[in-house]
Design a protein around this motif. Sequence first.
Motif, PDB file in Angstrom:
ATOM      1  N   GLN A   1       1.576   0.517   5.393  1.00 18.25           N
ATOM      2  CA  GLN A   1       0.299   0.435   5.532  1.00 18.25           C
ATOM      3  C   GLN A   1      -0.316   1.451   6.485  1.00 18.25           C
ATOM      4  OE1 GLN A   1      -2.004  -2.063   4.413  1.00 18.25           O
ATOM      5  NE2 GLN A   1      -0.005  -2.318   3.169  1.00 18.25           N
ATOM      6  N   GLU A   2       0.268   2.075   7.163  1.00 15.87           N
ATOM      7  CA  GLU A   2      -0.182   3.304   8.056  1.00 15.87           C
ATOM      8  C   GLU A   2      -0.221   4.364   7.260  1.00 15.87           C
ATOM      9  OE1 GLU A   2      -1.149   3.638  11.144  1.00 15.87           O
ATOM     10  OE2 GLU A   2      -0.965   1.255  11.348  1.00 15.87           O
ATOM     11  N   ALA A   3       0.437   4.581   6.365  1.00 15.30           N
ATOM     12  CA  ALA A   3       0.535   5.723   5.261  1.00 15.30           C
ATOM     13  C   ALA A   3      -1.018   5.635   4.533  1.00 15.30           C
ATOM     14  CB  ALA A   3       1.689   5.802   4.157  1.00 15.30           C
ATOM     15  N   LEU A   4      -0.988   4.254   4.064  1.00 13.53           N
ATOM     16  CA  LEU A   4      -2.424   4.050   3.006  1.00 13.53           C
ATOM     17  C   LEU A   4      -3.591   4.330   3.851  1.00 13.53           C
ATOM     18  CD1 LEU A   4      -1.334   1.032   1.134  1.00 13.53           C
ATOM     19  CD2 LEU A   4      -1.396   3.351   0.415  1.00 13.53           C
ATOM     20  N   LYS A   5      -3.579   3.927   5.202  1.00 10.64           N
ATOM     21  CA  LYS A   5      -4.649   4.132   6.220  1.00 10.64           C
ATOM     22  C   LYS A   5      -5.267   5.546   6.175  1.00 10.64           C
ATOM     23  CE  LYS A   5      -4.377  -0.124   8.856  1.00 10.64           C
ATOM     24  NZ  LYS A   5      -4.033  -0.478  10.124  1.00 10.64           N
ATOM     25  N   GLU A   6      -4.030   6.565   6.293  1.00 14.73           N
ATOM     26  CA  GLU A   6      -4.301   7.925   6.321  1.00 14.73           C
ATOM     27  C   GLU A   6      -4.912   8.402   5.133  1.00 14.73           C
ATOM     28  OE1 GLU A   6      -0.745   9.881   7.624  1.00 14.73           O
ATOM     29  OE2 GLU A   6      -0.380   8.794   9.160  1.00 14.73           O
ATOM     30  N   LEU A   7      -4.396   8.079   4.147  1.00 16.93           N
ATOM     31  CA  LEU A   7      -5.105   8.294   2.835  1.00 16.93           C
ATOM     32  C   LEU A   7      -6.312   7.760   2.424  1.00 16.93           C
ATOM     33  CD1 LEU A   7      -1.813   7.818   0.770  1.00 16.93           C
ATOM     34  CD2 LEU A   7      -2.994  10.137   1.010  1.00 16.93           C
ATOM     35  N   GLU A   8      -6.334   6.675   2.910  1.00 18.88           N
ATOM     36  CA  GLU A   8      -8.023   6.087   2.706  1.00 18.88           C
ATOM     37  C   GLU A   8      -8.815   6.890   3.730  1.00 18.88           C
ATOM     38  OE1 GLU A   8      -9.186   1.599   1.664  1.00 18.88           O
ATOM     39  OE2 GLU A   8      -7.955   2.032   3.248  1.00 18.88           O
TER      40      GLU A   8
END
Length: 262
Positions: free
Chosen positions: A236-243
Motif C-alpha cells: 500500500q505504501e508503494a501505491l500511495k507514492e505512485l498515486e
Amino acid sequence: MLPQERQKEILKLLQEYRSMKINELSKQLNVTRETIRKDLYEMEDKGLIKKVHGGAILNKANSETNYDHRKYTNYIEKKSIAKKAAELVEDGDTIYIDYGTTALLFAKELMSKSDLTVITNSLPIANELVNYTDFQVVVIGGTIRKNEKSLFGPVANLGMEHLYVDSGFFGMGAISSEAGYTNFHMGESEVSRRMIKHSNKTVVIADFSKFNTVAMNKVASVDDVDVLITDENTNQEALKELESIRTRIVVAEIVEDEKSVE
C-alpha cells in the motif's frame, strides 16, 4: 567507456553468468578494481544488483524467468487484474496489447467485446485472438525473441511508426516511484516506449511482485502512465507514492474461485 555504458556491460555479464567477481569484471572491462567497486555500489543503490563479498550477483528483479513458467506464477492475481483491465475496453476500440503473461490473460478477457482492432507484438496474444473473427488483429512484425515469443527490432519499430490507438495495455517487469516503469529486454522496452507515445491512454497491468524493484531498461516515467491496475496484495505504501504523482490506481479484488490455470 562512460560509467553508464560500463554499468550496462556489467549488467549484461551478470545476466549471462548470474555472478561475477570484481577481478573478473576488472579484466573483462579493462578498468581498475576500484572503478568496478564504485560501479557496483552505484548499481546496488539503483536496485540493479546485489553486492556480495568480492563481487556481485544479479538482483532478483533483473532475473527474468521463463515465459511458460511465469504463466503459472501469481495466476489468480494476474487473472483478477486482467478482468478489471477488460472493463476499460469499449466495443469498437482500437487497442495495443504489449507482450507478457498478464497481457495474455487480459487478451482472453476481451472475447465478450465486439468490433475491436487489436495491435500487438506478442505471438501468443495474436494466436489467442486469430480465430476470433469479430476482431481485426494487427501484428507489428519484427525479430522474434524466443524466450518471450515477442517481436522487436527495426522492423517492429517501422511497423509502429504510423499506428495510433485509443488505449495501450502494458505489462511491466519492475515498478518503483523513483525509477518509474522498467523492464528487462532492451528491444522489447523500445517497442513499449514507442507505443506508449502512440496511445491516447496508457494502462499498466502488473501484479504485486513487480513493485519496489528496478530492471535495467527505462520504459516510462510514473507520470507517463494514466492508469495502473494491480491486485490487492500490492504494498500500500508503494501505491500511495505512485498515486501522489497523479497516477490513477485501480486495485483488482482477487477472485479466489479461479484457481485453475487455462
